[in-house]
Write a protein that holds these residues in place. Structure first.
Motif, PDB file in Angstrom:
ATOM      1  N   ALA A  51      27.900  -9.446  33.604  1.00 30.93           N
ATOM      2  CA  ALA A  51      29.001 -10.186  32.968  1.00 30.93           C
ATOM      3  C   ALA A  51      28.912 -10.101  31.450  1.00 30.93           C
ATOM      4  O   ALA A  51      29.932 -10.010  30.757  1.00 30.93           O
ATOM      5  N   LEU A  52      27.702 -10.129  30.910  1.00 30.86           N
ATOM      6  CA  LEU A  52      27.526  -9.986  29.471  1.00 30.86           C
ATOM      7  C   LEU A  52      28.051  -8.624  29.011  1.00 30.86           C
ATOM      8  O   LEU A  52      28.739  -8.512  27.990  1.00 30.86           O
ATOM      9  N   LEU A  53      27.756  -7.590  29.792  1.00 33.25           N
ATOM     10  CA  LEU A  53      28.261  -6.254  29.490  1.00 33.25           C
ATOM     11  C   LEU A  53      29.779  -6.221  29.587  1.00 33.25           C
ATOM     12  O   LEU A  53      30.458  -5.611  28.741  1.00 33.25           O
ATOM     13  N   LEU A 185      22.273 -11.756  21.078  1.00 36.73           N
ATOM     14  CA  LEU A 185      22.056 -12.113  22.471  1.00 36.73           C
ATOM     15  C   LEU A 185      21.374 -13.475  22.593  1.00 36.73           C
ATOM     16  O   LEU A 185      21.728 -14.281  23.471  1.00 36.73           O
ATOM     17  N   ARG A 186      20.409 -13.749  21.728  1.00 36.33           N
ATOM     18  CA  ARG A 186      19.709 -15.033  21.789  1.00 36.33           C
ATOM     19  C   ARG A 186      20.679 -16.190  21.580  1.00 36.33           C
ATOM     20  O   ARG A 186      20.575 -17.228  22.247  1.00 36.33           O
ATOM     21  N   ALA A 191      23.917 -20.664  23.738  1.00 40.73           N
ATOM     22  CA  ALA A 191      25.219 -21.296  23.914  1.00 40.73           C
ATOM     23  C   ALA A 191      25.501 -21.631  25.374  1.00 40.73           C
ATOM     24  O   ALA A 191      26.167 -22.624  25.681  1.00 40.73           O
ATOM     25  N   LEU A 192      24.991 -20.815  26.294  1.00 38.57           N
ATOM     26  CA  LEU A 192      25.224 -21.045  27.717  1.00 38.57           C
ATOM     27  C   LEU A 192      24.602 -22.347  28.203  1.00 38.57           C
ATOM     28  O   LEU A 192      25.120 -22.992  29.123  1.00 38.57           O
ATOM     29  N   ALA A 326      33.268 -14.825  30.473  1.00 38.15           N
ATOM     30  CA  ALA A 326      32.812 -14.051  31.632  1.00 38.15           C
ATOM     31  C   ALA A 326      31.343 -14.325  31.897  1.00 38.15           C
ATOM     32  O   ALA A 326      30.909 -14.479  33.039  1.00 38.15           O
ATOM     33  N   THR A 327      30.551 -14.399  30.818  1.00 35.02           N
ATOM     34  CA  THR A 327      29.127 -14.682  30.957  1.00 35.02           C
ATOM     35  C   THR A 327      28.899 -16.107  31.433  1.00 35.02           C
ATOM     36  O   THR A 327      27.991 -16.376  32.231  1.00 35.02           O
TER      37      THR A 327
END
Length: 385
Positions: A51-53, A185-186, A191-192, A326-327
Motif C-alpha cells: 500500500a505504501l508503494l 518513511l519514518r 503518522a499511522l 492507502a497506507t
C-alpha cells in the motif's frame, strides 16, 4: 467492488472444498485451517509495504498488478497435487491480495465526501463478504459437479478478466503520490500510529475480524458435519449466512454515519455495540441443536459481526493525512489479518481437533468482547484526535 468480490472469492473458495480435501489428502482440521490462515498472514505482512508503494507510484497500477497475481495463483491452486503445493499456491494468493483493500479504499475515499466514509467503506468491504458468498456457493456447486480443481480454475479465471478490465474503467484519482514521496518513511510510520484513536481502532478491528474469519472458514464444514449436508448444500447454507453478514456490513456502516452527525464518537460506540450483540448471539446459536432455528440465529449474529468494518476504515482516515490513506487503510487490513483473519481459522481448527468443531465455534465469539473494549477506548479520544 468487482475486484473485492474476486479477492474474496479466491480467498474463500477453499472453504467449500474442505470436506473433499480432508478425505482426498487425509488432512487434519489444523492443516485445513492453515490453508485459510496463510492467505491472511501474507495479506497482513505485505499489506503495509504494498500500500505504501501504491501511494507513491499509483493506486490503479498497483491494483491491476495485484489482481493479476491473485488470479493466476488461484488457478494454480486447482493444479496442485498435495498439501505443501497448495500451501505455497495459497501463499501467492495472499501476496497478490495484499494491499488491495488499502489501495481500493483510498481511491474511494478520494472521491466521496468525508460524511459518507463509513457507508462507502462499509459497502466496499462488504464486497469481501459477497465475494465469500459467491466463492463458497459457486465453489461448492462447481466442486460437486466438476471436481474441486475446476472450482479454483473458474474463479481464478474470472479474477483475471476483471484485472484486464480494471485499468480501462478506473482512472487514477487526483495524485497525492508526490506529496507522500516527499515524506520520509519514518514520518509516515509515525503518522499511522500517532493518535490513540488510531491505535485502539486497529486493535478493535483486528480482534473483531477474528470472529468473522472463523465464521468464513468453518461454516461450510460445520453444516457438513453437524447438519449432515452434502458439500454443495453446506456451501449454499454458509453462503446464506455470509450474505446476511454482507448486508449487515453495509447497513451498520450507514447507521454509524447517521448516528455520528451530531455525536462523532458514535462512529466507535456503534462498532462496540455491534460486537457486544454478535457475541451472545453466536455463542447461543452454536450451542443449539442442529436445525432451521440454529441457522437463523447464526445469521442474525453474522449480521452484526462485520458491522465494524466501515466505521473502522472511516475513523482511520478521519485522524490521518489524506496523502497516506492507502497506507492507512492497509494498516487496518494488516490488523484485521494479523489479529483476526490469520489466527481465527487455524486456532478454531486446533480447537476443533481437540473438543469438536461445534464447541470450538462456541468459544470463538468471546474475542469480540475484547474488541468492544478497544472500540470504547478509541471513542474516548476520537473527538480530540
Amino acid at each position: 467492488f468487482g475486484l473485492m468480490l474476486s479477492d474474496y472469492m479466491s480467498r474463500q473458495v477453499i472453504n467449500a472444498v474442505f470436506p473433499i480435501l480432508k478425505i482426498e489428502w487425509s488432512l487434519t482440521d489444523s492443516q485445513l485451517g492453515m490453508l485459510v490462515s496463510v492467505v491472511a498472514l501474507l495479506v497482513g505482512v505485505m499489506s503495509f509495504p504494498i500500500a505504501l508503494l501504491a501511494d507513491r507510484v499509483g493506486r490503479v497500477k498497483a491494483v491491476t498488478t495485484m489482481a493479476v497475481v491473485w488470479g493466476l495463483a488461484t488457478v494454480w491452486c486447482g493444479l496442485t497435487g498435495n498439501f505443501l503445493q497448495m500451501l505455497l499456491a495459497r501463499s501467492l494468493v495472499g501476496l497478490g491480495e495484499a494491499g488491495y483493500g488499502g489501495a481500493g479504499g483510498a481511491i474511494l475515499v478520494s472521491v466521496f465526501p468525508a460524511r459518507h466514509r463509513a457507508t462507502v467503506i462499509g459497502a466496499f468491504f462488504s464486497g469481501g463478504l459477497f465475494g465469500s458468498v459467491l466463492g463458497v456457493a459457486l465453489g461448492g456447486l462447481i466442486a460437486q459437479h466438476y471436481g474441486w480443481r475446476m472450482a479454483f480454475i473458474v474463479i481464478g479465471g474470472s479474477g483475471l478478466f476483471l484485472a484486464v478490465a480494471y485499468p480501462m474503467l478506473v482512472k487514477e484519482p487526483a495524485r497525492v503520490g508526490h506529496a507522500i514521496a516527499a515524506i520520509p518513511l519514518r514520518t509516515v510510520i509515525t503518522a499511522l500510529f500517532a493518535s490513540r484513536t488510531a491505535r485502539w481502532n486497529y486493535v478493535g478491528s483486528g480482534l473483531q475480524m477474528f470472529v468473522q474469519g472463523s465464521l468464513l472458514a468453518w461454516l461450510p464444514s460445520f453444516f457438513n458435519r453437524h447438519h449432515g449436508m452434502e458439500v454443495a448444500e453446506a456451501a449454499l447454507y454458509a453462503a446464506f449466512v455470509l450474505l446476511t453478514g454482507a448486508v449487515g456490513m453495509m447497513v451498520c456502516g450507514a447507521i454509524a454515519d447517521r448516528a455520528s452527525v451530531r455525536t462523532p464518537r458514535n462512529r466507535l460506540r456503534l462498532p462496540a455495540l455491534y460486537a457486544l450483540l454478535a457475541c451472545p448471539l453466536l455463542i447461543t446459536a452454536f450451542a443449539m441443536p442442529p436445525g432451521a432455528l440454529q441457522i437463523t440465529v447464526i445469521a442474525v449474529g453474522a449480521f452484526f459481526t462485520g458491522g465494524h468494518a466501515g466505521p473502522c476504515g472511516a475513523v482511520a482516515t478521519d485522524v490521518t493525512n489524506p496523502a497516506i490513506h492507502a497506507t492507512v487503510i492497509a494498516t487496518v487490513a494488516l490488523a484485521n489479518n494479523i489479529l483476526g483473519l490469520a489466527p481465527g481459522p487455524v486456532l478454531t481448527g486446533i480447537g476443533a481437533d481437540s473438543i469438536g468443531l461445534d464447541h470450538a465455534l462456541q468459544l470463538m465469539p468471546l474475542v469480540g468482547l475484547v474488541a468492544a473494549v478497544a472500540f470504547l477506548q478509541a471513542a474516548r479520544y476520537y473527538d480530540n484526535d
